[in-house]
Motif scaffolding. Structure first.
Motif, PDB file in Angstrom:
ATOM      1  N   VAL A  97       3.610   4.767 -13.223  1.00 47.55           N
ATOM      2  CA  VAL A  97       2.342   5.029 -12.563  1.00 47.55           C
ATOM      3  C   VAL A  97       2.225   4.207 -11.272  1.00 47.55           C
ATOM      4  N   TYR A  98       2.641   2.966 -11.327  1.00 49.26           N
ATOM      5  CA  TYR A  98       2.491   2.090 -10.165  1.00 49.26           C
ATOM      6  C   TYR A  98       3.660   2.191  -9.192  1.00 49.26           C
ATOM      7  N   GLY A  99       4.636   3.015  -9.495  1.00 48.32           N
ATOM      8  CA  GLY A  99       5.804   3.163  -8.628  1.00 48.32           C
ATOM      9  C   GLY A  99       5.452   3.680  -7.245  1.00 48.32           C
ATOM     10  N   GLN A 100       4.537   4.640  -7.173  1.00 52.77           N
ATOM     11  CA  GLN A 100       4.115   5.169  -5.870  1.00 52.77           C
ATOM     12  C   GLN A 100       3.449   4.089  -5.033  1.00 52.77           C
ATOM     13  N   TYR A 101       2.607   3.299  -5.690  1.00 54.14           N
ATOM     14  CA  TYR A 101       1.894   2.250  -4.966  1.00 54.14           C
ATOM     15  C   TYR A 101       2.860   1.188  -4.446  1.00 54.14           C
ATOM     16  N   LEU A 102       3.837   0.821  -5.259  1.00 56.04           N
ATOM     17  CA  LEU A 102       4.820  -0.165  -4.851  1.00 56.04           C
ATOM     18  C   LEU A 102       5.690   0.369  -3.714  1.00 56.04           C
ATOM     19  N   ALA A 103       6.058   1.639  -3.783  1.00 55.51           N
ATOM     20  CA  ALA A 103       6.866   2.241  -2.726  1.00 55.51           C
ATOM     21  C   ALA A 103       6.109   2.258  -1.406  1.00 55.51           C
ATOM     22  N   VAL A 104       4.842   2.618  -1.437  1.00 56.01           N
ATOM     23  CA  VAL A 104       4.025   2.655  -0.223  1.00 56.01           C
ATOM     24  C   VAL A 104       3.829   1.244   0.327  1.00 56.01           C
ATOM     25  N   ALA A 105       3.612   0.280  -0.561  1.00 56.99           N
ATOM     26  CA  ALA A 105       3.446  -1.103  -0.117  1.00 56.99           C
ATOM     27  C   ALA A 105       4.730  -1.621   0.525  1.00 56.99           C
ATOM     28  N   CYS A 106       5.881  -1.277  -0.034  1.00 58.53           N
ATOM     29  CA  CYS A 106       7.158  -1.694   0.555  1.00 58.53           C
ATOM     30  C   CYS A 106       7.373  -1.052   1.922  1.00 58.53           C
ATOM     31  N   LEU A 107       7.044   0.218   2.047  1.00 59.55           N
ATOM     32  CA  LEU A 107       7.164   0.880   3.354  1.00 59.55           C
ATOM     33  C   LEU A 107       6.237   0.239   4.387  1.00 59.55           C
ATOM     34  N   ALA A 108       5.026  -0.094   3.989  1.00 55.08           N
ATOM     35  CA  ALA A 108       4.088  -0.736   4.906  1.00 55.08           C
ATOM     36  C   ALA A 108       4.591  -2.116   5.315  1.00 55.08           C
ATOM     37  N   GLY A 109       5.143  -2.857   4.362  1.00 56.32           N
ATOM     38  CA  GLY A 109       5.711  -4.163   4.688  1.00 56.32           C
ATOM     39  C   GLY A 109       6.906  -4.050   5.614  1.00 56.32           C
ATOM     40  N   LEU A 110       7.776  -3.093   5.357  1.00 55.13           N
ATOM     41  CA  LEU A 110       8.933  -2.876   6.218  1.00 55.13           C
ATOM     42  C   LEU A 110       8.513  -2.461   7.619  1.00 55.13           C
ATOM     43  N   ASP A 111       7.481  -1.650   7.713  1.00 54.33           N
ATOM     44  CA  ASP A 111       6.954  -1.260   9.018  1.00 54.33           C
ATOM     45  C   ASP A 111       6.438  -2.478   9.776  1.00 54.33           C
ATOM     46  N   SER A 112       5.738  -3.354   9.097  1.00 56.31           N
ATOM     47  CA  SER A 112       5.222  -4.554   9.745  1.00 56.31           C
ATOM     48  C   SER A 112       6.352  -5.479  10.191  1.00 56.31           C
ATOM     49  N   ILE A 113       7.373  -5.610   9.356  1.00 55.11           N
ATOM     50  CA  ILE A 113       8.507  -6.461   9.712  1.00 55.11           C
ATOM     51  C   ILE A 113       9.244  -5.907  10.925  1.00 55.11           C
TER      52      ILE A 113
END
Length: 85
Positions: free
Chosen positions: A1-17
């Motif tokens: 269930v939380y996999g989508q949220y974690l994937a989106v959070a990782c993409l957002a973090g990678l974008d910021s980096i």
């Protein structure tokens, strides 16, 4: 269930980096802007994915598409900057 949220959070973090690396190469990096942008990007992306689940619309896909495009754009600008340096 939380996999989508974690994937989106990782993409957002990678974008910021990637954006931080790009601004560092351009000489425009500010630590406070990076940290607040990192946190808020993750929270906004997580919130949009959660909201999409609540209203039964896959906003996860829209967020992933936009963040993916921003990551590729930042990487192309980083590459261009390093090649012309």
């Amino acid at each position: 269930v939380y996999g989508q949220y974690l994937a989106v959070a990782c993409l957002a973090g990678l974008d910021s980096i990637c954006g931080g690396i790009r601004s560092g190469l351009e000489g425009k990096f500010h630590n406070d802007v990076f940290i607040t942008g990192f946190v808020f990007n993750i929270l906004i992306a997580f919130g949009l994915a959660w909201l999409g689940d609540q209203i039964f619309i896959d906003l996860f896909l829209a967020v992933a598409l936009v963040l993916g495009a921003r990551i590729f754009n930042n990487l192309s600008l980083i590459r261009r900057f390093l090649l012309t340096k």
